[in-house]
Scaffold this motif. Structure first.
Motif, PDB file in Angstrom:
ATOM      1  N   GLN A   1       0.812  -1.212   0.000  1.00  0.00           N
ATOM      2  CA  GLN A   1       0.000   0.000   0.000  1.00  0.00           C
ATOM      3  C   GLN A   1       0.847   1.264   0.000  1.00  0.00           C
ATOM      4  OE1 GLN A   1      -3.036  -1.356   2.949  1.00  0.00           O
ATOM      5  NE2 GLN A   1      -4.399  -0.785   1.274  1.00  0.00           N
ATOM      6  N   ALA A   2       2.017   1.179   0.626  1.00  0.00           N
ATOM      7  CA  ALA A   2       2.915   2.331   0.556  1.00  0.00           C
ATOM      8  C   ALA A   2       3.381   2.536  -0.888  1.00  0.00           C
ATOM      9  CB  ALA A   2       4.113   2.116   1.479  1.00  0.00           C
ATOM     10  N   ARG A   3       3.671   1.432  -1.565  1.00  0.00           N
ATOM     11  CA  ARG A   3       4.101   1.558  -2.961  1.00  0.00           C
ATOM     12  C   ARG A   3       2.955   2.088  -3.829  1.00  0.00           C
ATOM     13  NH1 ARG A   3       7.790  -4.038  -3.416  1.00  0.00           N
ATOM     14  NH2 ARG A   3       9.391  -3.276  -1.968  1.00  0.00           N
ATOM     15  N   LEU A   4       1.760   1.621  -3.520  1.00  0.00           N
ATOM     16  CA  LEU A   4       0.589   2.116  -4.245  1.00  0.00           C
ATOM     17  C   LEU A   4       0.435   3.623  -4.046  1.00  0.00           C
ATOM     18  CD1 LEU A   4      -2.102   2.021  -5.731  1.00  0.00           C
ATOM     19  CD2 LEU A   4      -3.164   1.080  -3.659  1.00  0.00           C
ATOM     20  N   LEU A   5       0.695   4.074  -2.825  1.00  0.00           N
ATOM     21  CA  LEU A   5       0.609   5.508  -2.565  1.00  0.00           C
ATOM     22  C   LEU A   5       1.591   6.268  -3.453  1.00  0.00           C
ATOM     23  CD1 LEU A   5      -0.637   7.763  -0.903  1.00  0.00           C
ATOM     24  CD2 LEU A   5       1.146   7.421   0.820  1.00  0.00           C
ATOM     25  N   GLY A   6       2.794   5.702  -3.620  1.00  0.00           N
ATOM     26  CA  GLY A   6       3.774   6.312  -4.524  1.00  0.00           C
ATOM     27  C   GLY A   6       3.231   6.390  -5.943  1.00  0.00           C
ATOM     28  N   VAL A   7       2.543   5.338  -6.349  1.00  0.00           N
ATOM     29  CA  VAL A   7       1.946   5.320  -7.687  1.00  0.00           C
ATOM     30  C   VAL A   7       0.891   6.424  -7.805  1.00  0.00           C
ATOM     31  CG1 VAL A   7       0.391   4.007  -9.184  1.00  0.00           C
ATOM     32  CG2 VAL A   7       2.416   2.901  -8.201  1.00  0.00           C
ATOM     33  N   ARG A   8       0.056   6.525  -6.791  1.00  0.00           N
ATOM     34  CA  ARG A   8      -1.005   7.538  -6.826  1.00  0.00           C
ATOM     35  C   ARG A   8      -0.412   8.936  -6.917  1.00  0.00           C
ATOM     36  NH1 ARG A   8      -5.759   5.316  -5.955  1.00  0.00           N
ATOM     37  NH2 ARG A   8      -6.063   3.558  -4.496  1.00  0.00           N
ATOM     38  N   MET A   9       0.608   9.162  -6.114  1.00  0.00           N
ATOM     39  CA  MET A   9       1.221  10.487  -6.121  1.00  0.00           C
ATOM     40  C   MET A   9       1.791  10.812  -7.497  1.00  0.00           C
ATOM     41  SD  MET A   9       3.076  10.231  -2.389  1.00  0.00           S
ATOM     42  CE  MET A   9       4.300  11.464  -2.827  1.00  0.00           C
ATOM     43  N   GLU A  10       2.464   9.827  -8.091  1.00  0.00           N
ATOM     44  CA  GLU A  10       3.107  10.090  -9.375  1.00  0.00           C
ATOM     45  C   GLU A  10       2.071  10.257 -10.488  1.00  0.00           C
ATOM     46  OE1 GLU A  10       6.017  10.871  -9.233  1.00  0.00           O
ATOM     47  OE2 GLU A  10       6.903  10.789 -11.248  1.00  0.00           O
ATOM     48  N   CYS A  11       1.000   9.494 -10.394  1.00  0.00           N
ATOM     49  CA  CYS A  11      -0.079   9.670 -11.370  1.00  0.00           C
ATOM     50  C   CYS A  11      -0.608  11.110 -11.301  1.00  0.00           C
ATOM     51  CB  CYS A  11      -1.222   8.687 -11.108  1.00  0.00           C
ATOM     52  SG  CYS A  11      -0.856   7.007 -11.649  1.00  0.00           S
ATOM     53  N   ALA A  12      -0.789  11.598 -10.071  1.00  0.00           N
ATOM     54  CA  ALA A  12      -1.270  12.965  -9.898  1.00  0.00           C
ATOM     55  C   ALA A  12      -0.267  13.951 -10.487  1.00  0.00           C
ATOM     56  CB  ALA A  12      -1.501  13.247  -8.417  1.00  0.00           C
TER      57      ALA A  12
ATOM     58  N   LEU B   1       1.920  13.493 -12.828  1.00  0.00           N
ATOM     59  CA  LEU B   1       2.016  13.420 -14.287  1.00  0.00           C
ATOM     60  C   LEU B   1       0.675  13.672 -14.975  1.00  0.00           C
ATOM     61  CD1 LEU B   1       4.352  10.303 -14.770  1.00  0.00           C
ATOM     62  CD2 LEU B   1       4.980  12.717 -14.559  1.00  0.00           C
ATOM     63  N   GLY B   2      -0.369  13.826 -14.183  1.00  0.00           N
ATOM     64  CA  GLY B   2      -1.674  14.061 -14.786  1.00  0.00           C
ATOM     65  C   GLY B   2      -2.312  12.815 -15.383  1.00  0.00           C
ATOM     66  N   LEU B   3      -1.896  11.635 -14.890  1.00  0.00           N
ATOM     67  CA  LEU B   3      -2.520  10.388 -15.350  1.00  0.00           C
ATOM     68  C   LEU B   3      -3.737  10.073 -14.494  1.00  0.00           C
ATOM     69  CD1 LEU B   3       0.611   8.069 -15.786  1.00  0.00           C
ATOM     70  CD2 LEU B   3      -0.522   9.510 -17.509  1.00  0.00           C
ATOM     71  N   ASP B   4      -4.640   9.236 -15.059  1.00  0.00           N
ATOM     72  CA  ASP B   4      -5.739   8.748 -14.235  1.00  0.00           C
ATOM     73  C   ASP B   4      -5.187   7.912 -13.099  1.00  0.00           C
ATOM     74  OD1 ASP B   4      -7.555   9.926 -15.831  1.00  0.00           O
ATOM     75  OD2 ASP B   4      -8.122   8.106 -16.924  1.00  0.00           O
ATOM     76  N   GLN B   5      -5.911   7.905 -11.985  1.00  0.00           N
ATOM     77  CA  GLN B   5      -5.506   7.046 -10.871  1.00  0.00           C
ATOM     78  C   GLN B   5      -5.647   5.580 -11.287  1.00  0.00           C
ATOM     79  OE1 GLN B   5      -4.164   7.683  -7.763  1.00  0.00           O
ATOM     80  NE2 GLN B   5      -3.810   9.702  -8.659  1.00  0.00           N
ATOM     81  N   PRO B   6      -4.815   4.695 -10.729  1.00  0.00           N
ATOM     82  CA  PRO B   6      -4.839   3.293 -11.147  1.00  0.00           C
ATOM     83  C   PRO B   6      -6.096   2.565 -10.678  1.00  0.00           C
ATOM     84  CG  PRO B   6      -3.382   3.589  -9.273  1.00  0.00           C
ATOM     85  CD  PRO B   6      -3.780   4.963  -9.724  1.00  0.00           C
ATOM     86  N   GLU B   7      -6.461   1.553 -11.444  1.00  0.00           N
ATOM     87  CA  GLU B   7      -7.468   0.604 -10.980  1.00  0.00           C
ATOM     88  C   GLU B   7      -6.743  -0.389 -10.072  1.00  0.00           C
ATOM     89  OE1 GLU B   7      -9.506  -1.294 -14.185  1.00  0.00           O
ATOM     90  OE2 GLU B   7     -10.690  -2.587 -12.872  1.00  0.00           O
TER      91      GLU B   7
END
Lengths: 335, 335
Positions: B200-211, B213-219
């Motif tokens: 979940q910590a890694r997922l949080l990193g993904v969410r932050m980076e998506c934000a 870069l302006g990407l949609d949040q992951p499914e």
DNA sequence: CTGAAAGCGCTTACAG
DNA sequence: CTGAAAGCGCTTACAG
């Protein structure tokens, strides 16, 4: 909220606060069955201990008792992380129930076992590594009272110690392959690995079973964990294709062989079958999935614990591991 | 050949045999720099010690010195075997050079750290697990003088502790995928794993980076290590196919996704790209090979050791891990 | 350079 | 039921 005391509290502090002698504190806290102490006194002692945050000094009690409750579990660094974790868990859990504390050590040279055992004042060593007589003697000199080792090797001994508990791996690999019609075998040893002795013991099992079944002896090849190199070595094999199978001494090499076959355009089973050992979690996930041999590692851990509990003080036991392991074949797409 | 003495020899025995006092034995054997002892005396003492097979009692010297040389390395059981071995090796090697002995522990509940630390009289604890204030206080009450922890969590804290050092994993995964043109992301968490907090910590990193870069949040999807189940879950995804990629929180799940894709007949990259984390040895061996993110685990071990060596007595340090890790992407066929 | 002595904190006969 | 006392094996001021 209690301020942490400048000095760590001792049993004398607990005695003072609870109004009893240090002896009584010790009796209560250790639940000495030879003493009968009133419930009220027990409660006062426990309360005082809790109030002060009293924690007995393990060093002092080990010194006085002449022994600690620490068992050092010395693992062969050859055991891979996954398998070794299962063993440690099995042993730790079983011995914890008997009041022991188990600490793991798995560093390179077996001599370091002595340093650790001494430093932690271990009362016993359970080793899944070979012990030499010199190391065993050092351990005893360091005060270790019980020693359980998978095997003991004389320093003078030439050649490889046999690790009899590894032989069934090779035997099961050959049995499975023979029953699928693969009668031309290649044995894949690791290239430059500390685990070579394990691989060679398993190879010996393969050789024995080939002899028993009347198969040709395997062609032996050493492989690194590099699919390009593996592909090159596979191409140089004299026995491929045709009812041929690779016995990998463990799964990672087996997966490497499958990867190299994909690069070479070889068909699994038709051109070459593959069997591994360990049943790593990924063995079922790769494509094609890998047939493998798996031992009950947690059971080994428990067996080590049980054998240990049989030991008397100053007793050394060796060679218990042979009977502890039970292997089975997990059949998948690669054979 | 000397018979092993019935009783373990003490410094008094060495003193007697070498004809000096116990103090002198201690000075010689500990190389006390404040004493000047003649070479002849030193030699006599060393010889007597060797003859008797004298090994100092660690319990007695810990009791007298008030401290041991033992450092307990408490590992999050969440660390996988492979990574954790690298960390332990890094720390052990670095601290050994400073005269410490490092023992590893990685059992389930963090409370057991206290039991072990007490039982081995550890002078210090280096923890890659979270410590609560209560556990820290227990450790100090048990005589542990120095504590280094990756992070400390209040008991009352709701929700997940952030493990800031895991964030870059997710960020790097997203950066790499975005640079390859994958802008629809699926995040694969483990199903029923102790390691979920890491994921979940890694997922949080993904969410932050998506934000960023302006990407949609992951499914987000939870996957077991079972390719049939993974295949079923993949089929239910709303985002496949089309410039879509799976970020697996670690390699085994990534390999499982690749296996399930093979079963489904999906094409790697065209239908779905996959990136993992950890760079397990098999990541390069599977077909297709798995792109992954790798941290320098041995460096973490060394960093832990260095941070520890900076500590003064009775000092607690927390949150050192964030700066210690450096991650890189290993690019392979799956992206 | 060396030695007699104290004391680390505990456990456990032993005497009440 | 409780307490005074010895002693586990070491290290380290301190006095020669």
């Amino acid at each position: 909220m209690h301020e942490p005391p400048a000095r760590r509290p001792t049993s004398a502090d607990v005695a003072r606060l609870s109004g009893v002698s240090r002896a009584t504190v010790s009796y209560v806290l250790n639940d000495d069955p030879r003493q009968t102490i009133s419930a009220a006194t027990r409660r006062r002692v426990h309360e005082a201990a809790a109030t002060l945050g009293y924690v007995p000094s393990a060093a002092a009690s080990a010194l006085r008792r002449g022994r600690s409750r620490l068992v050092l579990l010395a693992l062969d660094p050859l055991f891979s992380g996954h398998i070794s974790d299962l063993i440690v868990e099995g042993t730790t859990e079983r011995l914890r129930r008997e009041g022991y504390v188990v600490v793991r050590h798995s560093h390179g040279r077996p001599e370091t076992i002595v340093d650790i055992a001494r430093e932690i004042s271990a009362v016993a060593v359970v080793s899944l590594t070979f012990l030499t007589p010199a190391i065993r003697r050092s351990l005893q000199a360091a005060g270790v009272r019980r020693i359980l080792a998978a095997a003991e090797v004389s320093e003078g001994l030439q050649g490889l110690p046999d690790r009899p508990w590894e032989l069934p791996v090779g035997q099961l690999q050959v049995d499975h392959l023979a029953s699928r019609g693969y009668d031309r075998l290649v044995y894949a040893l690791p290239e430059r690995s500390q685990r070579l002795p394990i691989a060679q013991a398993r190879l010996l099992g393969v050789r024995m079973e080939c002899a028993t079944l009347g198969l040709d002896q395997p062609e032996v090849v050493a492989l690194p964990l590099d699919r390009a190199v593996i592909a090159r070595r596979l191409r140089e094999l004299s026995r491929v294709p045709g009812r041929t199978a690779v016995c990998a001494y463990e799964d990672q090499i087996g997966i490497g062989v499958l990867g190299a076959m994909a690069d070479l355009g070889w068909r699994v089973r038709e051109d070459l079958a593959v069997i591994g050992c360990d049943d790593l979690p990924v063995a079922s996930l790769v494509t094609p999935s890998l047939t493998t041999v798996v031992g009950d590692a947690a059971q080994v851990g428990v067996a080590a614990a049980e054998a240990f509990l049989q030991l008397d003080d100053d007793e050394v036991r060796t060679g218990w591991a042979a009977d502890a392991l039970h292997y089975t074949v997990v059949e998948r797409d690669s054979t």
